[in-house]
Design a protein around this motif. Sequence first.
Motif, short mmCIF file in Angstrom:
data_model
loop_
_atom_site.label_atom_id
_atom_site.label_comp_id
_atom_site.label_asym_id
_atom_site.label_seq_id
_atom_site.Cartn_x
_atom_site.Cartn_y
_atom_site.Cartn_z
N UNK A 1 0.86 -1.19 0.00
CA UNK A 1 0.00 0.00 0.00
C UNK A 1 0.89 1.24 0.00
N UNK A 2 0.70 2.10 -1.02
CA UNK A 2 1.51 3.32 -1.10
C UNK A 2 0.78 4.48 -0.43
N UNK A 3 -0.50 4.66 -0.76
CA UNK A 3 -1.21 5.83 -0.20
C UNK A 3 -2.72 5.59 -0.20
N UNK A 4 -3.37 6.28 0.74
CA UNK A 4 -4.83 6.32 0.79
C UNK A 4 -5.23 7.77 0.51
N UNK A 5 -6.20 7.96 -0.39
CA UNK A 5 -6.68 9.31 -0.70
C UNK A 5 -8.09 9.48 -0.17
N UNK A 6 -8.37 10.67 0.38
CA UNK A 6 -9.70 10.92 0.92
C UNK A 6 -10.14 12.35 0.58
N UNK B 1 -7.28 14.78 5.68
CA UNK B 1 -6.47 13.55 5.88
C UNK B 1 -6.08 13.32 7.34
N UNK B 2 -5.97 14.40 8.10
CA UNK B 2 -5.60 14.27 9.52
C UNK B 2 -6.64 13.46 10.29
N UNK B 3 -7.89 13.48 9.81
CA UNK B 3 -8.98 12.83 10.56
C UNK B 3 -9.18 11.37 10.14
N UNK B 4 -8.46 10.93 9.09
CA UNK B 4 -8.64 9.56 8.60
C UNK B 4 -7.46 8.70 9.07
N UNK B 5 -7.75 7.79 9.97
CA UNK B 5 -6.68 6.95 10.55
C UNK B 5 -6.66 5.59 9.87
N UNK B 6 -5.51 5.25 9.27
CA UNK B 6 -5.39 3.95 8.60
C UNK B 6 -4.52 3.02 9.45
N UNK B 7 -4.43 1.75 9.02
CA UNK B 7 -3.72 0.76 9.83
C UNK B 7 -2.27 0.55 9.40
N UNK B 8 -1.98 0.83 8.11
CA UNK B 8 -0.64 0.56 7.57
C UNK B 8 0.32 1.69 7.91
N UNK C 1 2.26 3.58 4.90
CA UNK C 1 1.55 4.29 3.83
C UNK C 1 1.10 5.67 4.30
N UNK C 2 0.94 6.60 3.33
CA UNK C 2 0.49 7.92 3.74
C UNK C 2 -0.98 8.14 3.41
N UNK C 3 -1.59 9.08 4.15
CA UNK C 3 -2.96 9.48 3.86
C UNK C 3 -2.89 10.87 3.23
N UNK C 4 -3.47 11.02 2.05
CA UNK C 4 -3.38 12.29 1.32
C UNK C 4 -4.76 12.77 0.93
N UNK C 5 -4.85 14.06 0.66
CA UNK C 5 -6.11 14.59 0.14
C UNK C 5 -6.22 14.20 -1.35
N UNK C 6 -7.46 14.02 -1.83
CA UNK C 6 -7.65 13.59 -3.23
C UNK C 6 -6.97 14.54 -4.22
N UNK C 7 -6.85 15.81 -3.87
CA UNK C 7 -6.24 16.77 -4.78
C UNK C 7 -4.77 16.47 -5.06
N UNK C 8 -4.17 15.65 -4.20
CA UNK C 8 -2.75 15.32 -4.39
C UNK C 8 -2.53 14.10 -5.28
#
Length: 328
Positions: free
Chosen positions: A29-34, A38-45, A48-55
């Motif tokens: 897993x490279x990234x999760x987009x939301x 992104x600060x409010x979305x907590x992932x398990x990996x 991997x990074x959590x990014x805004x969809x605009x990125x």
Amino acid sequence: MSIRIGIMGYGNLGRGVECAVKHNPDLELAAVFTRRDPETVKILTETAKVCHVDEAEKMKDEIDVLIICGGSATDLPVQTPKYAQWFNVVDSFDTHARIPEHFENVDKAAKESGHVGIISVGWDPGMFSLNRMYANAILTNGKDYTFWGKGVSQGHSDAIRRIDGVKDGKQYTIPVEAALESVRNGENPELTTRQKHTRECFVVAEEGADLARIEQEIKTMPNYFADYDTTVHFISEEELKRDHSGIPHGGFVIRTGSTGWDNENKHVIEYSLKLDSNPEFTSSVIVAYARAAYRMSQEGQKGCKTVFDVAPAYLSAMDGAELRKHLL
Ligand code: NDP
């Protein structure tokens, strides 16, 4: 090198894909987009990074396949063609009547950008579609049956929750055992909607609500319940939480048919699923198709595909020699 996966949208399916990637060593897993902060979305990996969809566009060279995990109603018709401009994509679009239109939109975008887009992956559409197709190709003289359940229908649960006086609710779709038996016995029954499935509802009512009226409104609701035998149980909030918080589903695809000069020999093909978690199973199917999307793209294929267009060997982490040795 592992196949680098991106997840677009982090709901039930997004989380399921994350779990499935963990259990497939050739994927990472490279990234999760939301669309949310992104600060409010907590992932398990952790890696991997959590990014805004605009990125997302900026990261097109860091991701091999982007798995689009939005909702079918309004997200996927926009998201899948949009991200096919920059990525190989896979989605689980399940509005059956609109699949041809969705295919055209994704095909256009993916052909223009030179990517592969695999749409409507999951179990229905998905594994059920494949099994219907195999059975039809083999038993040309026959009849198809699909039964769903026992499982939670999100749409019907939402419909219950919109009724005045209802605090919460869950709806299960259940196949009628007698109908299943008749099909399996090769009786080729003509079944009405009511004869194939029943609906069972667990409802938490607001205090002082008129239970008889709520029950009547559910049972007579057009399109959702009126054509079915429906049972309504009123339960407490605690009971709903304790006994009905899972998302199980499943069902049966059956084709009965005959062969021989005078059709003297009968055959039954049956594929069945019993799933503890609909989204986690769906995600496991999607991840196998993400591997296929990557391989097909590496071979220079482009455009939109469905499960019908993907050869089975592309799905497996094993290579051809291993497959022939272990699974043939
Ligand atoms: P969810 O409602 O859980 O997630 C959909 C989107 O909503 C997410 O991508 C996310 O986008 C957003 N979201 C999720 N949680 C929150 C939250 N707490 N607050 C705000 N936004 C949130 O849907 P599912 O993952 O359960 O299902 C997605 C689709 O998959 C369904 O619409 C269904 O059609 C399809 N499906 C197909 C199957 C098949 O067999 N083909 C089987 C099962 C489902 P973001 O992160 O950008 O906010």
